[in-house]
Scaffold this active site. Structure first.
Site, PDB file in Angstrom:
ATOM      1  CD  GLU A  48       2.104  33.743 -25.319  1.00 47.47           C
ATOM      2  OE1 GLU A  48       1.896  33.571 -24.109  1.00 47.47           O
ATOM      3  OE2 GLU A  48       1.911  32.860 -26.174  1.00 47.47           O
ATOM      4  CG  HIS A  54       0.946  34.091  -7.392  1.00 45.60           C
ATOM      5  ND1 HIS A  54       1.077  33.318  -8.517  1.00 45.60           N
ATOM      6  CD2 HIS A  54       0.171  35.160  -7.742  1.00 45.60           C
ATOM      7  CE1 HIS A  54       0.411  33.889  -9.514  1.00 45.60           C
ATOM      8  NE2 HIS A  54      -0.144  34.997  -9.071  1.00 45.60           N
TER       9      HIS A  54
END
Length: 454
Positions: free
Chosen positions: A55, A315
């Site tokens: 993760e 982004h």
């Protein structure tokens, strides 16, 4: 209950502040203190956790919120402190020349701000407090082997045989050894696998009834979900979409979710670097942009209060997204086309790009613009070494969050965190919940507007 929680936090913070006045962290014994509103004083207990190694940084921030609110509920009945897991060995931290293990939370976040929500302590300080490099119990959270009963969700948890190979082994002395954030001598006294289908807050009952250990660690804490913390009714609402399971969002956010999120204020040294970049290159200051940051416990902004700096922030996720989500990722040329339209619509001339693209791709993107000024943040070697890849990512997020208009990447947690930051700062949701579209998408669904709740 509020009085007891407040006392625990105040007591703990006082001890921690006092301990850091010395070269070494003093061992403290909170059970020697008493308080009229607390009744008989109880020993402080410590909750540790870790997350699947695969993760990333921003999903781990989400897991922190789940565990933090579990600690908040535990403190309604007895004093618990959350031990912050050191950062390191993350998938997206690619810089091989940096020592990126045993990284403290204070490198990235304001611990005083976190402590306005719950008691927290760094892992190194926890070891000092314990007087031994030990975790008393570990529960490895896993799925149920048989899956959901009759295909339906139900709250449950049971000690079961381990389904998968676990990263802990018992040594010849009966001590459980494994990865403890890079600290080689740490061990656990007890280990068990716990099959779990649960909201984070419902782990409270298990911890209160099944263990009296001073320290308990939840391994693979991402297995528990946010839930509604008893504030909203239907758990089934959260199961409609996988995204909601991961991020705990179901039409209406709980105040506990947002309290935990608002407490995650970036460390001042990182905000200062981002603010300096904004001033120098983007003509952006908090005073002019109406984005002055106050204590999160006192800061309640209406949507539209924040104006933002005179630039567009984008982004632009590349690398693994080019194959993992290739249908939703635009070419650089098509991304530039969309950015130009936003510049024209907002009557702006500057763009800030937060991206994992290499320098060649960035120069290619810049080449599509003749009049606009295109910027990205490039850290010095000193900043890279001091604040690691995680610190550089936070600086990117901080700059991106202050733009007049933000556009992100499809289902990216990096974009989600920027959107949340903008909600906290008080931006109009129309300027926040946007994403780049790809050429191949007939319909380009924009992000749901997950608005702040106070």
């Amino acid at each position: 209950m509020q009085i007891k929680t407040h006392f625990c936090i105040v007591l703990f913070n006082t001890i921690v502040l006092a301990s850091h006045a010395h070269e070494k962290v003093d061992v403290f014994k909170p059970d020697t203190h008493s308080h009229a509103e607390f009744g008989e004083a109880k020993s402080v207990r410590y909750l540790l956790y870790d997350v699947n190694p695969g993760e990333g940084f921003n999903l781990r921030r989400d897991v922190f919120m789940r565990v933090a609110n579990l600690v908040k509920f535990l403190n309604d009945d007895e004093p618990w402190v959350l031990v912050l897991p050191p950062w390191g060995r993350l998938y997206h931290w690619k810089s091989q020349d940096l020592n990126q293990i045993k990284v403290k939370w204070s490198t990235f976040f304001d611990l005083a701000s976190l402590r306005e929500h719950i008691p927290v302590i760094e892992f190194e300080d926890y070891l000092t407090v314990m007087g031994e490099e030990v975790v008393e119990e570990i529960y490895y959270l896993q799925r149920y082997k048989e899956g959901w009963t009759n295909g339906k969700w139900e709250e449950k948890m049971d000690i079961r045989d381990c389904i998968d190979r676990v990263p802990y082994q018992k040594d010849e002395d009966g001590k459980w050894r494994g990865w403890f954030f890079g600290y080689e001598n740490v061990y656990a006294k007890k280990f068990a696998c716990l099959s779990v289908q649960s909201e984070a807050g419902n782990m409270k009952s298990f911890l209160m009834k099944n263990t009296t250990s001073r320290s308990v660690m939840l391994e693979r804490a991402e297995q528990v979900i946010h839930g509604q913390y008893s504030e909203f009714s239907s758990m089934s609402v959260m199961l409609d979409r996988a995204e909601q399971l991961i991020h705990g969002r179901s039409g209406q956010h709980s105040t506990n979710y947002w309290d935990a999120r608002r407490s995650m204020v970036f460390a001042k040294h990182l905000r200062d670097i981002g603010d300096e970049f904004r001033r120098e290159y983007l003509d952006s200051t908090d005073e002019n942009d109406k984005t002055v940051l106050k204590s999160w416990t006192q800061m309640k902004k209406n949507h539209g209060e924040a104006k933002g700096g005179p630039y567009i922030s984008v982004h632009l996720r590349r690398k693994d997204y080019l194959y993992a989500h290739k249908e939703q990722v635009p070419s650089l040329k098509y991304a530039a086309k969309q950015i130009k339209e936003l510049l024209k619509k907002n009557k702006l001339k500057k763009v800030f790009i937060a991206s994992d693209c290499d320098e060649n791709d960035f120069e290619t993107l810049k080449g599509f613009f003749k009049k606009a000024e295109i910027y990205r943040y490039k850290p010095t070697q000193e900043i890279r070494e001091k604040y690691k890849d995680g610190g550089v990512a936070i600086i990117d997020q901080w700059i991106a969050a202050h733009a007049r208009h933000f556009v992100g990447t499809y289902v990216s947690t990096f974009s989600f965190r920027i959107q949340e930051e903008r909600e906290i700062l008080g931006f109009d949701p129309e300027t926040t919940f946007n994403r780049l579209c790809s050429e191949s998408e007939e319909e380009c669904e924009q992000p749901s507007k997950w608005k702040i709740v106070y």
